[in-house]
Enzyme design. Structure first.
Site, PDB file in Angstrom:
ATOM      1  N   GLY A  16     -21.653  45.722 -46.374  1.00  0.00           N
ATOM      2  CA  GLY A  16     -23.061  46.074 -46.213  1.00  0.00           C
ATOM      3  C   GLY A  16     -23.402  47.521 -46.488  1.00  0.00           C
ATOM      4  NE  ARG A  95     -21.969  29.912 -51.077  1.00  0.00           N
ATOM      5  CZ  ARG A  95     -21.231  28.837 -51.342  1.00  0.00           C
ATOM      6  NH1 ARG A  95     -19.917  28.961 -51.478  1.00  0.00           N
ATOM      7  NH2 ARG A  95     -21.781  27.653 -51.495  1.00  0.00           N
ATOM      8  CG  ASN A 111     -27.791  40.526 -57.470  1.00  0.00           C
ATOM      9  OD1 ASN A 111     -27.240  40.700 -56.383  1.00  0.00           O
ATOM     10  ND2 ASN A 111     -27.102  40.377 -58.588  1.00  0.00           N
ATOM     11  CB  SER A 140     -28.151  46.479 -63.602  1.00  0.00           C
ATOM     12  OG  SER A 140     -27.395  47.024 -64.659  1.00  0.00           O
ATOM     13  CB  THR A 145     -33.806  34.289 -63.737  1.00  0.00           C
ATOM     14  OG1 THR A 145     -32.661  34.755 -64.490  1.00  0.00           O
ATOM     15  CG2 THR A 145     -34.926  35.320 -63.821  1.00  0.00           C
TER      16      THR A 145
END
Length: 217
Positions: A16, A95, A111, A140, A145
């Site tokens: 994290g 995942r 993300n 990045s 999607t």
């Protein structure tokens, strides 16, 4: 600036560190970001301790207790939606998400990936960059999607590759930049500056380039 705060749910599987960077970025007056919850598929994820220390609600949803990806993702959607998020942030969530999940959060799912996409989708990005002899590497932030690591790019941080770099030294410098650009992108979204349009990511109403907003360290 929006009149209400942007409620963010963070998904993670590990330490994290990107969550911590986001928590730290919210410790400013009038921050538009409010982290409503942190959800992990691993009960031992250290990121849950970071969240608890910051007074953030946590939840654990163990993927091994479900019959297949679709069943887990359906339960995950129900868990996330219980916190009524405006934005869902993937911060080392290990995942692969189903198409139904991604479509449910279209335009509000971000993300971060440790490469200069579209190069090196998937795993072992630092090793692959070194083996290819790249002179630049980086990370990045992108909208998610159904294409793995393939959504419209928001911002990329470019780091030079040194001749004596190892996987570990390169990863460390990339992680440092992750902690800069991920909070930046989340705050852009929270402040109404960033959104997903029909043709890709928009910042302040203007289309971003195919590589997103570039930052060089």
């Amino acid at each position: 600036m929006p009149s209400k705060s942007c409620n963010v749910v963070v998904l993670l599987s590990g330490s994290g560190s990107n969550l911590q960077a986001l928590i730290d970025s919210c410790a400013v007056p009038d921050s538009a970001v409010r982290i409503g919850a942190v959800i992990s598929n691993r009960a031992d994820a250290y990121g849950l301790q970071r969240a608890a220390a910051a007074g953030i609600d946590t939840a654990v949803l163990d993927h091994t207790g479900f019959q297949g990806r679709e069943a887990f993702d359906a339960a995950l959607v129900a868990c996330i939606d219980g916190f009524a998020p405006d934005l869902v942030v993937l911060a080392g969530f290990m995942r692969i998400l189903s198409g139904d999940f991604v479509r449910h959060y279209q335009g509000r799912l971000l993300n971060i990936h440790p490469s200069l996409l579209p190069r090196y989708k998937g795993l072992h990005t630092h090793r692959r960059a070194l083996e290819a002899g790249d002179v630049e590497h980086g990370c990045s932030v992108h909208f998610v999607t159904e294409e793995l690591d393939g959504g419209p790019l928001v911002v990329q941080a470019v780091v030079p590759v040194a001749p004596d770099d190892t996987v570990q030294s390169l990863a460390q410098r990339v992680h440092t930049q992750e902690h800069v650009i991920y909070p930046m992108a989340v705050h852009w979204f929270a402040n109404g500056r960033l959104r997903l349009g029909e043709q890709g990511a928009l910042l302040d109403g203007q289309p971003l380039s195919a590589s997103g907003h570039l930052i060089r360290s």
